[in-house]
Scaffold this motif. Structure first.
Motif, PDB file in Angstrom:
ATOM      1  N   GLU A  48       1.070  -1.259  -0.023  1.00  0.00           N
ATOM      2  CA  GLU A  48      -0.442   0.267   0.006  1.00  0.00           C
ATOM      3  C   GLU A  48       0.946   1.187  -0.263  1.00  0.00           C
ATOM      4  OE1 GLU A  48      -3.015   0.521  -0.436  1.00  0.00           O
ATOM      5  OE2 GLU A  48      -4.174  -1.686   0.087  1.00  0.00           O
ATOM      6  N   LYS A  49       2.346   1.748   0.321  1.00  0.00           N
ATOM      7  CA  LYS A  49       2.468   2.152   0.268  1.00  0.00           C
ATOM      8  C   LYS A  49       3.532   2.273  -0.839  1.00  0.00           C
ATOM      9  CE  LYS A  49       3.519   1.449   5.515  1.00  0.00           C
ATOM     10  NZ  LYS A  49       4.282   1.253   6.108  1.00  0.00           N
ATOM     11  N   SER A  50       3.394   0.870  -1.310  1.00  0.00           N
ATOM     12  CA  SER A  50       4.594   2.237  -3.201  1.00  0.00           C
ATOM     13  C   SER A  50       3.958   3.168  -3.922  1.00  0.00           C
ATOM     14  CB  SER A  50       3.666   0.814  -4.008  1.00  0.00           C
ATOM     15  OG  SER A  50       4.165  -0.297  -3.466  1.00  0.00           O
ATOM     16  N   ALA A  51       4.963   3.397  -4.310  1.00  0.00           N
ATOM     17  CA  ALA A  51       4.945   5.340  -4.892  1.00  0.00           C
ATOM     18  C   ALA A  51       3.436   5.687  -6.083  1.00  0.00           C
ATOM     19  CB  ALA A  51       6.155   5.443  -5.802  1.00  0.00           C
ATOM     20  N   ALA A  59       2.950  -5.317  -6.816  1.00  0.00           N
ATOM     21  CA  ALA A  59       3.447  -5.529  -5.257  1.00  0.00           C
ATOM     22  C   ALA A  59       2.401  -6.740  -4.390  1.00  0.00           C
ATOM     23  CB  ALA A  59       3.776  -4.321  -4.186  1.00  0.00           C
ATOM     24  N   LEU A  60       1.175  -5.978  -4.207  1.00  0.00           N
ATOM     25  CA  LEU A  60      -0.029  -7.125  -4.345  1.00  0.00           C
ATOM     26  C   LEU A  60       0.056  -8.512  -5.004  1.00  0.00           C
ATOM     27  CD1 LEU A  60      -3.398  -4.386  -3.635  1.00  0.00           C
ATOM     28  CD2 LEU A  60      -2.130  -5.484  -1.897  1.00  0.00           C
TER      29      LEU A  60
END
Length: 207
Positions: A48-51, A59-60
């Motif tokens: 969730e903290k991806s840019a 990522a998910l």
């Protein structure tokens, strides 16, 4: 003097190199102490903290590929098998070999039960189709029999007396009727004909 000037000129370069080394060392140390996620939920929180949105989606997907289990509110994990549309309790974030074996055995039993259900459904459909065909045949036979009963049966044609006026043998004779009087009149006419037309005598044979 020349040495001091050289050192003064080199000082900024040394300070810059030292700063770069410290930053590199600090980044490496941060990567060393940062631990990997232990389950899907931690992995998803980090994703969730991806840019960017694209990085978050990637990522998910990576989290979903690494961890098959999902946390339970009371502790432990569950594994959802979409092939069976069923969840299984597992100890960790991924099924152990023993747990996976039980899941596979359950899927085999699920396939066998599904096959039995399909066969029973086909048999019931075939039975219903045969019953409908029998009912249709019975209705057709009833309709045909009803149609035959509606057709009027022709009455027996009455027997016509012969032109001679003779009544049928064994039939009752009504006094004064033509059929009863005709035989007597016919005999009388025959007697009159014999009187006016005598039978010629046969010629005598020559000896």
């Amino acid at each position: 003097m020349s040495i001091v000037v050289a050192l003064r000129r080199a000082a900024p370069l040394v300070i810059a190199a030292a700063g770069s080394f410290l930053l590199t060392s600090s980044h490496a140390h941060a990567q060393w102490w940062k631990r990997a996620p232990v389950d899907f939920e931690e992995c998803a929180d980090a994703a969730e903290k991806s840019a960017t949105k694209a990085e978050k989606t990637a990522a998910l997907a990576d989290c979903n590929a690494k961890f098959a289990g999902r946390r339970k509110p009371g502790g432990g994990y569950t594994y959802y098998d979409f092939l069976q549309d069923r969840t299984f309790d597992i100890a960790g974030p991924n099924p152990t070999p023993e747990e996976q074996k039980k899941i596979d055995e359950s899927y085999t039993a699920y396939l066998a039960d599904q096959r039995r259900r399909d066969e029973a459904a086909h048999a019931m459909a075939r039975q219903q189709r045969e019953q409908q065909e029998q009912q249709a045949q019975q209705l057709q036979q009833v309709a045909l029999r009803t149609e035959v009963e509606r057709v009027p049966v022709p009455l027996e044609r009455p027997k016509v007396l012969q032109t001679t006026g003779a009544r049928p043998k064994g039939a009752p004779c009504t006094k004064g009727s033509f059929s009863c009087e005709w035989p007597r009149l016919s005999e009388g006419l025959n007697e009159i004909k014999r009187l006016f037309n005598p039978t010629p005598s046969k010629p005598a044979k020559k000896s």
